[in-house]
Write a protein that holds these residues in place. Structure first.
Motif, short mmCIF file in Angstrom:
data_model
loop_
_atom_site.label_atom_id
_atom_site.label_comp_id
_atom_site.label_asym_id
_atom_site.label_seq_id
_atom_site.Cartn_x
_atom_site.Cartn_y
_atom_site.Cartn_z
N ASP A 1 -7.37 11.51 -2.13
CA ASP A 1 -7.58 12.15 -0.85
C ASP A 1 -7.34 13.88 -1.11
O ASP A 1 -7.84 14.32 -0.34
CB ASP A 1 -6.44 11.98 0.36
CG ASP A 1 -6.80 10.33 0.42
OD1 ASP A 1 -7.69 9.99 0.85
OD2 ASP A 1 -5.68 9.50 0.21
N GLN B 1 0.87 5.41 -0.33
CA GLN B 1 0.29 6.83 -0.57
C GLN B 1 1.50 7.79 -1.20
O GLN B 1 2.71 8.00 -0.56
CB GLN B 1 -0.08 7.49 0.98
CG GLN B 1 -1.36 6.97 1.32
CD GLN B 1 -1.87 7.70 2.70
OE1 GLN B 1 -0.90 8.10 3.45
NE2 GLN B 1 -3.28 7.82 2.60
N THR C 1 -3.97 7.04 -2.38
CA THR C 1 -3.54 5.56 -1.73
C THR C 1 -3.92 4.52 -2.80
O THR C 1 -4.98 4.38 -3.15
CB THR C 1 -4.41 5.21 -0.32
OG1 THR C 1 -4.24 6.61 0.53
CG2 THR C 1 -3.96 4.10 0.22
N ILE D 1 0.62 -1.17 -0.01
CA ILE D 1 -0.10 0.05 0.22
C ILE D 1 0.76 1.30 0.03
O ILE D 1 1.87 1.29 0.72
CB ILE D 1 -1.08 0.14 1.30
CG1 ILE D 1 -1.87 -1.11 1.33
CG2 ILE D 1 -1.81 1.32 1.29
CD1 ILE D 1 -2.74 -1.40 2.55
#
Length: 313
Positions: free
Chosen positions: A303, A228, A283, A226
């Protein structure tokens, strides 16, 4: 014991129906073959792992084709056939060396050929010893003498593996392992129509590590990655029917990735009115494949958005 009865002639059927019966039987036979491989898959992989690696040779000589054949025989548990083919391959390689060293070996048997190659410097003392061991084992195999016939499967396996590794080491010790650019090896892999995409990815990963010391593998302890980051939108492709994707450039970590978009993702892209040259803080997630590489990148969330036209320069 030997039991056949794999095929039926269907001589009692009408000519126009025979092919239908045969094709149905072939389909079933294919399922049997796949089932047998699945049942033995762990042992097949373990046997492949036991073989030594010798690198890259661009030559298309027959002694290398025979090596591939012998490796396949060994991995599928055909040890007697493997020993026979390795014996043939060693003789073919010895003839190749004799020709390259201007030695007329047409009237020599393998024992004599190996001796004269050793005496003239065509092979080292160590390679002579390896190849002579193969010669003796191959002779026992081909004549199927009492000693060879008495070998159980475990011993046959050890002998076949030893013969294969002896041969591979003999080649590596005698002709120079090539060290071409990565692009050349990749081009050779791509041109091989018999190579699956999964096998290509595995070999390319290992070549990168062994030649360029670039380790792209992810720890086996991780199942997903994962990330970001701030991503520059280089391309948005959501008009096609077959696939929908977005090409992103990671502004923080570097690198380019292609993001596979689901239909809900496409709705997000449209609702946010995203365009090429925008920057998103997003993300992303990717599963780790069975060879330790990331697979398809998926969107978890967007985001924040910079709607200006960001310049990469």
């Amino acid at each position: 014991m030997y039991i056949d009865y794999i095929k039926e002639t269907y001589s009692d059927k009408e000519n126009e129906d025979i092919n239908l019966y045969v094709q149905r039987d072939k389909g079933h036979l294919g399922k049997i073959i796949l089932e047998n491989i699945r049942n033995d898959i762990d042992d097949i992989v373990d046997r492949w792992w036991e073989l030594e690696s010798v690198g890259y040779f661009s030559s298309n000589e027959k002694f290398l084709e025979l090596l591939k054949e012998a490796e396949n025989l060994y991995c599928f548990g055909n040890y007697t056939s493997c020993i026979a083919v390795i014996g043939i391959a060693t003789e073919e390689f010895s003839r190749y060396l004799a020709d390259n060293n201007k030695i007329d070996s047409r009237n020599l048997n393998q024992e004599g050929r190996l001796k004269i190659l050793k005496e003239t410097g065509g092979i080292s003392e160590n390679t002579y010893s390896l190849f002579d061991s193969i010669r003796k084992l191959r002779n026992s195999c081909m004549h199927y003498n009492k000693q060879f016939k008495g070998l159980n499967m475990n011993v046959l396996k050890v002998e076949a593996m030893r013969a294969l590794n002896y041969y591979k080491n003999g080649i590596k010790n005698t002709i120079q392992v090539e060290n071409p650019d990565l692009d050349i090896i990749v081009e050779q892999l791509i041109s091989n129509n018999k190579l699956s995409f999964n096998e290509f990815k595995l070999r390319q990963r290992n070549i990168n590590k062994q030649k360029n010391n670039i380790d792209v593998q992810i720890s086996p302890n991780k199942k997903n990655l994962i990330f970001q980051s701030n991503y520059y939108i280089a391309e948005i492709d959501i008009e096609t029917e077959n696939f929908k994707e977005m090409t992103l450039i990671d502004l923080d970590g570097g690198g380019i990735l292609v993001l596979d978009l689901t239909l809900p993702d496409v709705s997000v892209v449209l609702d946010l009115k995203l365009e090429v040259h925008n920057v998103i803080f997003a993300t992303l997630i990717s599963k780790v494949s069975t060879i330790g590489l990331t697979e398809e990148w998926k969107l978890l969330s967007i985001d924040d958005v910079f709607y200006g036209k960001y310049s990469l320069v």
